[in-house]
Design a protein around this motif. Structure first.
Motif, PDB file in Angstrom:
ATOM      1  N   TRP A  55      37.678 -25.076 -11.251  1.00 14.31           N
ATOM      2  CA  TRP A  55      37.887 -25.196  -9.800  1.00 14.31           C
ATOM      3  C   TRP A  55      37.265 -26.487  -9.301  1.00 14.31           C
ATOM      4  CZ3 TRP A  55      35.349 -21.102 -12.221  1.00 14.31           C
ATOM      5  CH2 TRP A  55      36.138 -19.988 -12.479  1.00 14.31           C
ATOM      6  N   LYS A  56      37.850 -26.983  -8.192  1.00 17.58           N
ATOM      7  CA  LYS A  56      37.351 -28.248  -7.640  1.00 17.58           C
ATOM      8  C   LYS A  56      36.974 -28.067  -6.179  1.00 17.58           C
ATOM      9  CE  LYS A  56      40.667 -30.788 -10.454  1.00 17.58           C
ATOM     10  NZ  LYS A  56      41.965 -30.114 -10.344  1.00 17.58           N
ATOM     11  N   GLY A  61      32.380 -29.303   2.821  1.00 16.70           N
ATOM     12  CA  GLY A  61      32.987 -29.029   1.520  1.00 16.70           C
ATOM     13  C   GLY A  61      34.218 -28.146   1.657  1.00 16.70           C
ATOM     14  N   ARG A  62      35.204 -28.346   0.767  1.00 14.30           N
ATOM     15  CA  ARG A  62      36.376 -27.461   0.775  1.00 14.30           C
ATOM     16  C   ARG A  62      36.901 -27.315  -0.658  1.00 14.30           C
ATOM     17  NH1 ARG A  62      40.159 -31.897   3.891  1.00 14.30           N
ATOM     18  NH2 ARG A  62      40.555 -33.190   2.076  1.00 14.30           N
ATOM     19  N   TRP A  63      37.208 -26.086  -1.011  1.00 16.97           N
ATOM     20  CA  TRP A  63      37.749 -25.812  -2.334  1.00 16.97           C
ATOM     21  C   TRP A  63      39.223 -26.193  -2.371  1.00 16.97           C
ATOM     22  CZ3 TRP A  63      34.752 -24.575  -6.385  1.00 16.97           C
ATOM     23  CH2 TRP A  63      33.458 -24.125  -6.106  1.00 16.97           C
ATOM     24  N   VAL A  64      39.619 -26.828  -3.464  1.00 16.48           N
ATOM     25  CA  VAL A  64      41.024 -27.183  -3.643  1.00 16.48           C
ATOM     26  C   VAL A  64      41.713 -25.957  -4.228  1.00 16.48           C
ATOM     27  CG1 VAL A  64      42.646 -28.740  -4.814  1.00 16.48           C
ATOM     28  CG2 VAL A  64      40.382 -29.565  -4.113  1.00 16.48           C
ATOM     29  N   ARG A  65      42.675 -25.439  -3.486  1.00 18.82           N
ATOM     30  CA  ARG A  65      43.362 -24.233  -3.966  1.00 18.82           C
ATOM     31  C   ARG A  65      44.842 -24.493  -4.176  1.00 18.82           C
ATOM     32  NH1 ARG A  65      40.863 -18.757  -1.575  1.00 18.82           N
ATOM     33  NH2 ARG A  65      38.978 -19.575  -0.635  1.00 18.82           N
ATOM     34  N   GLY A  66      45.422 -23.765  -5.103  1.00 18.52           N
ATOM     35  CA  GLY A  66      46.870 -23.860  -5.341  1.00 18.52           C
ATOM     36  C   GLY A  66      47.228 -25.082  -6.146  1.00 18.52           C
ATOM     37  N   ALA A  67      48.393 -24.979  -6.866  1.00 20.12           N
ATOM     38  CA  ALA A  67      48.784 -26.072  -7.764  1.00 20.12           C
ATOM     39  C   ALA A  67      49.384 -27.224  -6.984  1.00 20.12           C
ATOM     40  CB  ALA A  67      49.784 -25.564  -8.780  1.00 20.12           C
ATOM     41  N   PRO A 114      38.100 -16.622  -9.440  1.00 22.88           N
ATOM     42  CA  PRO A 114      39.431 -16.885  -8.889  1.00 22.88           C
ATOM     43  C   PRO A 114      40.351 -17.421  -9.979  1.00 22.88           C
ATOM     44  CG  PRO A 114      37.726 -18.095  -7.689  1.00 22.88           C
ATOM     45  CD  PRO A 114      37.095 -17.568  -8.918  1.00 22.88           C
ATOM     46  N   PRO A 115      41.681 -17.276  -9.789  1.00 22.32           N
ATOM     47  CA  PRO A 115      42.604 -17.906 -10.736  1.00 22.32           C
ATOM     48  C   PRO A 115      42.368 -19.417 -10.734  1.00 22.32           C
ATOM     49  CG  PRO A 115      43.778 -16.490  -9.193  1.00 22.32           C
ATOM     50  CD  PRO A 115      42.378 -16.601  -8.694  1.00 22.32           C
ATOM     51  N   ALA A 116      43.009 -20.111 -11.665  1.00 23.94           N
ATOM     52  CA  ALA A 116      42.806 -21.559 -11.777  1.00 23.94           C
ATOM     53  C   ALA A 116      43.010 -22.250 -10.425  1.00 23.94           C
ATOM     54  CB  ALA A 116      43.787 -22.125 -12.796  1.00 23.94           C
ATOM     55  N   GLY A 117      42.231 -23.294 -10.197  1.00 24.25           N
ATOM     56  CA  GLY A 117      42.258 -23.961  -8.893  1.00 24.25           C
ATOM     57  C   GLY A 117      43.458 -24.836  -8.645  1.00 24.25           C
ATOM     58  N   GLY A 118      44.177 -25.219  -9.711  1.00 27.89           N
ATOM     59  CA  GLY A 118      45.314 -26.126  -9.550  1.00 27.89           C
ATOM     60  C   GLY A 118      44.861 -27.457  -8.977  1.00 27.89           C
ATOM     61  N   GLY A 119      45.652 -28.022  -8.092  1.00 32.65           N
ATOM     62  CA  GLY A 119      45.238 -29.223  -7.370  1.00 32.65           C
ATOM     63  C   GLY A 119      45.235 -30.508  -8.174  1.00 32.65           C
TER      64      GLY A 119
END
Lengths: 148, 78
Positions: free
Chosen positions: A133-134, A142-148, B73-78
């Protein structure tokens, strides 16, 4: 027994989740073997700007045991699915600054088409399946990068 | 018996790195997850992955004292 041990060592070197930076040149050199006529690589780097915000830092976190296993599975599947010779996947974790390397996928094959296809497939799989996770640190917080 | 529950990424920010949970002997992973959702509503609102001692496993897995359940959580993607 010795042969099995060597094989295991080999896989560990081809799949890595590490804090320290990696040398792309060393990886590409490692993939240059007699049969390889094409080496395709993907290098993911930290953006300094995303969605209009300055990114000061990227924190990359992994559930290392599971992520390494997942990367090994992805590499193994790629070797079966595509006509390639070898594949390397290196992912960094920790606090990274803009322009630093995050992830490297490199694939060697006899012809360029399969190398391009495999490299693209591998990075998509890594992003979709490895528990990594990033979190972007911007001036707004701060913000988490979610989704592809 | 006591098991350890570890959290990753934004779940870690919500619930901390880890917590210990008292559950009945031979509790299943499903029972533990239900107990955790009762405690932390957020866990019921999204899909998360679960592993026991570093291996992704089914909800019917029977747990033992000292097992480490990781929720991430599932993979973060991005």
């Amino acid at each position: 027994m010795l042969f099995q041990y060597s094989l295991q060592q080999e896989v560990v070197r081809l799949i890595k989740i590490v804090e320290e930076d990696f040398s792309m040149e060393e990886v590409l050199l490692r993939l240059k073997t007699g049969e390889a006529g094409a080496i395709v690589s993907f290098l993911g780097v930290v953006k300094s700007l995303r969605e209009g915000d300055i990114v000061n830092e990227l924190i990359v976190e992994a559930y290392k045991e599971v992520a390494e296993e997942k990367l090994m599975e992805i590499r193994k599947e790629a070797l079966k699915k595509f006509d390639i010779i070898d594949a390397v996947i290196i992912h960094r974790i920790g606090r990274l600054k803009p322009l630093e390397n995050i992830v490297l996928v490199a694939v060697s094959s006899r012809t360029r088409k399969s190398a391009f296809e495999a490299c693209s497939w591998i990075i998509d799989e890594v992003k979709a399946k490895a528990p990594i996770w990033k979190k972007e640190i911007t001036p707004k917080g701060g913000r988490w990068v979610r989704g592809a | 018996m006591r098991i350890e529950v570890k959290y990753y990424a934004w779940l870690r920010e919500e619930f901390g790195d880890k917590e210990f949970l008292e559950v009945e002997n031979r509790a299943t992973l499903k029972e533990v997850v239900e107990k955790l959702i009762e405690k932390h509503e957020l866990l019921g609102s999204e899909n998360f992955l679960i592993s026991v001692n570093g291996k992704i496993t089914g909800l019917d897995t029977v747990l033992k004292e000292g097992d480490v359940v990781s929720i991430f959580p599932p993979a973060g993607g991005g």
